[in-house]
Write a protein that holds these residues in place. Structure first.
Motif, PDB file in Angstrom:
ATOM      1  N   TYR A  70      18.901  32.494  -8.441  1.00  0.00           N
ATOM      2  CA  TYR A  70      20.096  33.290  -8.044  1.00  0.00           C
ATOM      3  C   TYR A  70      21.271  32.368  -7.846  1.00  0.00           C
ATOM      4  CZ  TYR A  70      23.275  36.726  -6.572  1.00  0.00           C
ATOM      5  OH  TYR A  70      24.559  37.603  -6.339  1.00  0.00           O
ATOM      6  N   GLU A  71      20.885  31.381  -7.071  1.00  0.00           N
ATOM      7  CA  GLU A  71      22.049  30.435  -6.620  1.00  0.00           C
ATOM      8  C   GLU A  71      22.482  29.817  -7.843  1.00  0.00           C
ATOM      9  OE1 GLU A  71      24.744  27.754  -4.983  1.00  0.00           O
ATOM     10  OE2 GLU A  71      24.058  29.476  -4.127  1.00  0.00           O
ATOM     11  N   ARG A  72      21.520  29.244  -8.534  1.00  0.00           N
ATOM     12  CA  ARG A  72      21.732  28.578  -9.771  1.00  0.00           C
ATOM     13  C   ARG A  72      22.505  29.279 -10.899  1.00  0.00           C
ATOM     14  NH1 ARG A  72      20.528  23.463 -12.320  1.00  0.00           N
ATOM     15  NH2 ARG A  72      21.436  23.791 -14.619  1.00  0.00           N
ATOM     16  N   THR A  73      22.221  30.527 -10.984  1.00  0.00           N
ATOM     17  CA  THR A  73      22.897  31.366 -12.142  1.00  0.00           C
ATOM     18  C   THR A  73      24.344  31.616 -11.399  1.00  0.00           C
ATOM     19  OG1 THR A  73      20.790  32.602 -12.469  1.00  0.00           O
ATOM     20  CG2 THR A  73      22.837  33.615 -13.162  1.00  0.00           C
ATOM     21  N   ARG A  74      24.468  31.945 -10.153  1.00  0.00           N
ATOM     22  CA  ARG A  74      25.881  32.030  -9.548  1.00  0.00           C
ATOM     23  C   ARG A  74      26.624  30.785  -9.605  1.00  0.00           C
ATOM     24  NH1 ARG A  74      25.332  33.306  -3.796  1.00  0.00           N
ATOM     25  NH2 ARG A  74      25.520  30.890  -3.754  1.00  0.00           N
ATOM     26  N   ARG A  75      26.036  29.631  -9.511  1.00  0.00           N
ATOM     27  CA  ARG A  75      26.791  28.422  -9.577  1.00  0.00           C
ATOM     28  C   ARG A  75      27.003  28.069 -11.453  1.00  0.00           C
ATOM     29  NH1 ARG A  75      23.215  24.224  -8.976  1.00  0.00           N
ATOM     30  NH2 ARG A  75      22.717  25.281  -7.147  1.00  0.00           N
ATOM     31  N   GLU A  76      26.405  28.631 -12.154  1.00  0.00           N
ATOM     32  CA  GLU A  76      26.615  28.257 -13.533  1.00  0.00           C
ATOM     33  C   GLU A  76      27.745  29.385 -13.715  1.00  0.00           C
ATOM     34  OE1 GLU A  76      25.776  26.572 -15.778  1.00  0.00           O
ATOM     35  OE2 GLU A  76      23.751  25.774 -14.929  1.00  0.00           O
ATOM     36  N   MET A  77      27.868  30.496 -13.434  1.00  0.00           N
ATOM     37  CA  MET A  77      29.099  31.669 -13.370  1.00  0.00           C
ATOM     38  C   MET A  77      30.247  31.163 -13.082  1.00  0.00           C
ATOM     39  SD  MET A  77      27.579  35.631 -13.031  1.00  0.00           S
ATOM     40  CE  MET A  77      27.396  35.212 -11.319  1.00  0.00           C
ATOM     41  N   THR A  78      30.149  30.344 -11.848  1.00  0.00           N
ATOM     42  CA  THR A  78      31.485  29.770 -11.322  1.00  0.00           C
ATOM     43  C   THR A  78      31.921  28.527 -11.925  1.00  0.00           C
ATOM     44  OG1 THR A  78      30.426  28.786  -9.442  1.00  0.00           O
ATOM     45  CG2 THR A  78      31.006  30.811  -9.219  1.00  0.00           C
ATOM     46  N   THR A  79      30.971  27.656 -12.645  1.00  0.00           N
ATOM     47  CA  THR A  79      31.375  26.487 -13.157  1.00  0.00           C
ATOM     48  C   THR A  79      31.376  26.543 -14.702  1.00  0.00           C
ATOM     49  OG1 THR A  79      29.277  25.694 -13.023  1.00  0.00           O
ATOM     50  CG2 THR A  79      30.599  25.156 -11.326  1.00  0.00           C
ATOM     51  N   LEU A  80      31.054  27.563 -15.126  1.00  0.00           N
ATOM     52  CA  LEU A  80      30.729  27.705 -16.871  1.00  0.00           C
ATOM     53  C   LEU A  80      32.003  27.723 -17.620  1.00  0.00           C
ATOM     54  CD1 LEU A  80      28.984  28.031 -19.003  1.00  0.00           C
ATOM     55  CD2 LEU A  80      29.073  30.683 -18.708  1.00  0.00           C
ATOM     56  N   PRO A  81      33.152  28.449 -17.112  1.00  0.00           N
ATOM     57  CA  PRO A  81      34.387  28.428 -17.774  1.00  0.00           C
ATOM     58  C   PRO A  81      34.959  26.982 -17.660  1.00  0.00           C
ATOM     59  CG  PRO A  81      34.281  30.402 -16.246  1.00  0.00           C
ATOM     60  CD  PRO A  81      33.168  29.164 -15.889  1.00  0.00           C
ATOM     61  N   GLN A  82      34.864  26.296 -16.550  1.00  0.00           N
ATOM     62  CA  GLN A  82      35.472  24.958 -16.636  1.00  0.00           C
ATOM     63  C   GLN A  82      34.771  23.919 -17.376  1.00  0.00           C
ATOM     64  OE1 GLN A  82      38.287  24.002 -15.246  1.00  0.00           O
ATOM     65  NE2 GLN A  82      38.025  21.733 -15.885  1.00  0.00           N
ATOM     66  N   ALA A  83      33.363  24.276 -17.435  1.00  0.00           N
ATOM     67  CA  ALA A  83      32.416  23.275 -18.253  1.00  0.00           C
ATOM     68  C   ALA A  83      32.934  23.676 -19.755  1.00  0.00           C
ATOM     69  CB  ALA A  83      31.063  23.443 -18.143  1.00  0.00           C
ATOM     70  N   LEU A  84      32.922  24.941 -20.368  1.00  0.00           N
ATOM     71  CA  LEU A  84      33.118  25.107 -21.745  1.00  0.00           C
ATOM     72  C   LEU A  84      34.666  24.714 -22.075  1.00  0.00           C
ATOM     73  CD1 LEU A  84      31.688  28.814 -21.636  1.00  0.00           C
ATOM     74  CD2 LEU A  84      30.735  26.909 -22.865  1.00  0.00           C
ATOM     75  N   LYS A  85      35.465  24.582 -20.978  1.00  0.00           N
ATOM     76  CA  LYS A  85      36.982  24.274 -21.121  1.00  0.00           C
ATOM     77  C   LYS A  85      36.701  22.877 -21.700  1.00  0.00           C
ATOM     78  CE  LYS A  85      41.446  24.296 -19.633  1.00  0.00           C
ATOM     79  NZ  LYS A  85      42.493  24.474 -18.431  1.00  0.00           N
ATOM     80  N   GLU A  86      36.054  21.928 -20.702  1.00  0.00           N
ATOM     81  CA  GLU A  86      36.116  20.519 -21.177  1.00  0.00           C
ATOM     82  C   GLU A  86      35.327  20.269 -22.344  1.00  0.00           C
ATOM     83  OE1 GLU A  86      33.983  19.425 -17.461  1.00  0.00           O
ATOM     84  OE2 GLU A  86      35.902  19.339 -16.222  1.00  0.00           O
ATOM     85  N   GLN A 113      41.707  31.328  -9.469  1.00  0.00           N
ATOM     86  CA  GLN A 113      41.131  30.589  -8.382  1.00  0.00           C
ATOM     87  C   GLN A 113      40.809  31.409  -7.112  1.00  0.00           C
ATOM     88  OE1 GLN A 113      43.248  26.895  -7.399  1.00  0.00           O
ATOM     89  NE2 GLN A 113      41.321  25.875  -7.800  1.00  0.00           N
ATOM     90  N   GLU A 114      41.794  32.313  -6.632  1.00  0.00           N
ATOM     91  CA  GLU A 114      41.842  33.092  -5.465  1.00  0.00           C
ATOM     92  C   GLU A 114      40.712  33.832  -5.640  1.00  0.00           C
ATOM     93  OE1 GLU A 114      46.458  33.247  -4.244  1.00  0.00           O
ATOM     94  OE2 GLU A 114      45.840  34.927  -5.625  1.00  0.00           O
ATOM     95  N   ARG A 115      40.756  34.674  -6.786  1.00  0.00           N
ATOM     96  CA  ARG A 115      39.420  35.628  -6.951  1.00  0.00           C
ATOM     97  C   ARG A 115      38.054  34.777  -6.656  1.00  0.00           C
ATOM     98  NH1 ARG A 115      41.523  38.071 -11.558  1.00  0.00           N
ATOM     99  NH2 ARG A 115      40.638  36.295 -12.945  1.00  0.00           N
ATOM    100  N   LEU A 116      37.967  33.747  -7.456  1.00  0.00           N
ATOM    101  CA  LEU A 116      36.967  32.750  -7.424  1.00  0.00           C
ATOM    102  C   LEU A 116      36.314  32.609  -5.947  1.00  0.00           C
ATOM    103  CD1 LEU A 116      34.418  31.335  -8.616  1.00  0.00           C
ATOM    104  CD2 LEU A 116      36.192  29.379  -8.960  1.00  0.00           C
ATOM    105  N   VAL A 117      37.307  32.017  -5.024  1.00  0.00           N
ATOM    106  CA  VAL A 117      37.183  31.523  -3.960  1.00  0.00           C
ATOM    107  C   VAL A 117      36.836  32.845  -2.942  1.00  0.00           C
ATOM    108  CG1 VAL A 117      38.243  30.884  -1.805  1.00  0.00           C
ATOM    109  CG2 VAL A 117      38.063  29.471  -3.778  1.00  0.00           C
ATOM    110  N   LEU A 118      37.429  33.995  -3.194  1.00  0.00           N
ATOM    111  CA  LEU A 118      37.019  35.274  -2.316  1.00  0.00           C
ATOM    112  C   LEU A 118      35.880  35.827  -2.836  1.00  0.00           C
ATOM    113  CD1 LEU A 118      38.772  36.883  -0.677  1.00  0.00           C
ATOM    114  CD2 LEU A 118      39.289  38.736  -2.482  1.00  0.00           C
ATOM    115  N   VAL A 119      35.580  35.818  -3.893  1.00  0.00           N
ATOM    116  CA  VAL A 119      34.218  36.370  -4.323  1.00  0.00           C
ATOM    117  C   VAL A 119      32.975  35.512  -3.555  1.00  0.00           C
ATOM    118  CG1 VAL A 119      32.534  36.961  -6.250  1.00  0.00           C
ATOM    119  CG2 VAL A 119      34.947  37.672  -6.327  1.00  0.00           C
TER     120      VAL A 119
END
Length: 187
Positions: A70-86, A113-119
């Motif tokens: 679960y932690e791994r998938t959540r981490r992927e959701m939060t970092t995926l957009p940045q990784a895809l952008k790169e 970014q605020e939404r990400l931190v708040l969630v």
């Protein structure tokens, strides 16, 4: 040895299917909050974000070895957009995160970014230091973003409508209530 590999793959597939069955609802809700889409309507960007994150988690499923999927998938959701952008800016990085177009969701008025931190901080309960490390931000910045997001949500909270809140209650006429239905005759 050849028979062992397919058996191991089937076991991993079963484990992953059980994980998805148990966690998909909460993960989809998290993805919906992250993308700012309303939960009451179909959320294509949230579904795409979750699908990408789950596929990346499945790709490393045998390497997790005791790590929380679960932690791994959540981490992927939060970092995926940045990784895809790169990696060249895949469409999800823009549709799910970069457009500030109001979508009608609860958190749509916040910046991505605020939404990400708040969630992460309030909905998922991730500690401030862990959130900072995961996002590559200083802890002070995460704290400031969280406070600003909370203040933004509180400042624009919809209140009661003034007309409905102060509408006078109609007075009833005194006397017994009038019954419009005909009464049966007494014998």
């Amino acid at each position: 040895m050849r028979e062992r590999r397919p058996a191991q793959e089937r076991r991993h597939a079963r484990e992953f299917a059980l994980f998805v069955a148990g966690a998909a609802g909460r993960l989809l809700h998290t993805a919906t909050l992250l993308t700012g889409e309303p939960a009451s309507r179909p959320a294509p960007a949230a579904e795409e974000l979750l699908t990408c994150a789950l596929s990346r988690t499945y790709a490393v499923w045998d390497q997790l070895r005791g790590d929380d999927p679960y932690e791994r998938t959540r981490r992927e959701m939060t970092t995926l957009p940045q990784a895809l952008k790169e990696q060249g800016g895949a469409p999800i990085a823009h549709t799910a995160w970069r457009h500030r177009r109001p979508r009608g969701g609860l958190l749509d008025r916040l910046s991505p970014q605020e939404r990400l931190v708040l969630v992460l901080r309030l909905y998922e309960g991730v500690a401030e230091e862990q959130t900072a490390a995961q996002l590559g931000l200083p802890a002070e910045r995460v704290h400031a973003l969280c406070l600003h997001a909370i203040a933004e949500m509180r400042s624009r909270r919809p209140g009661p409508e003034p007309a409905a809140a102060h509408r006078p209650v109609p007075e009833q006429e005194s006397g017994p209530p009038q019954d419009s239905a005909p009464r049966p005759a007494a014998p």
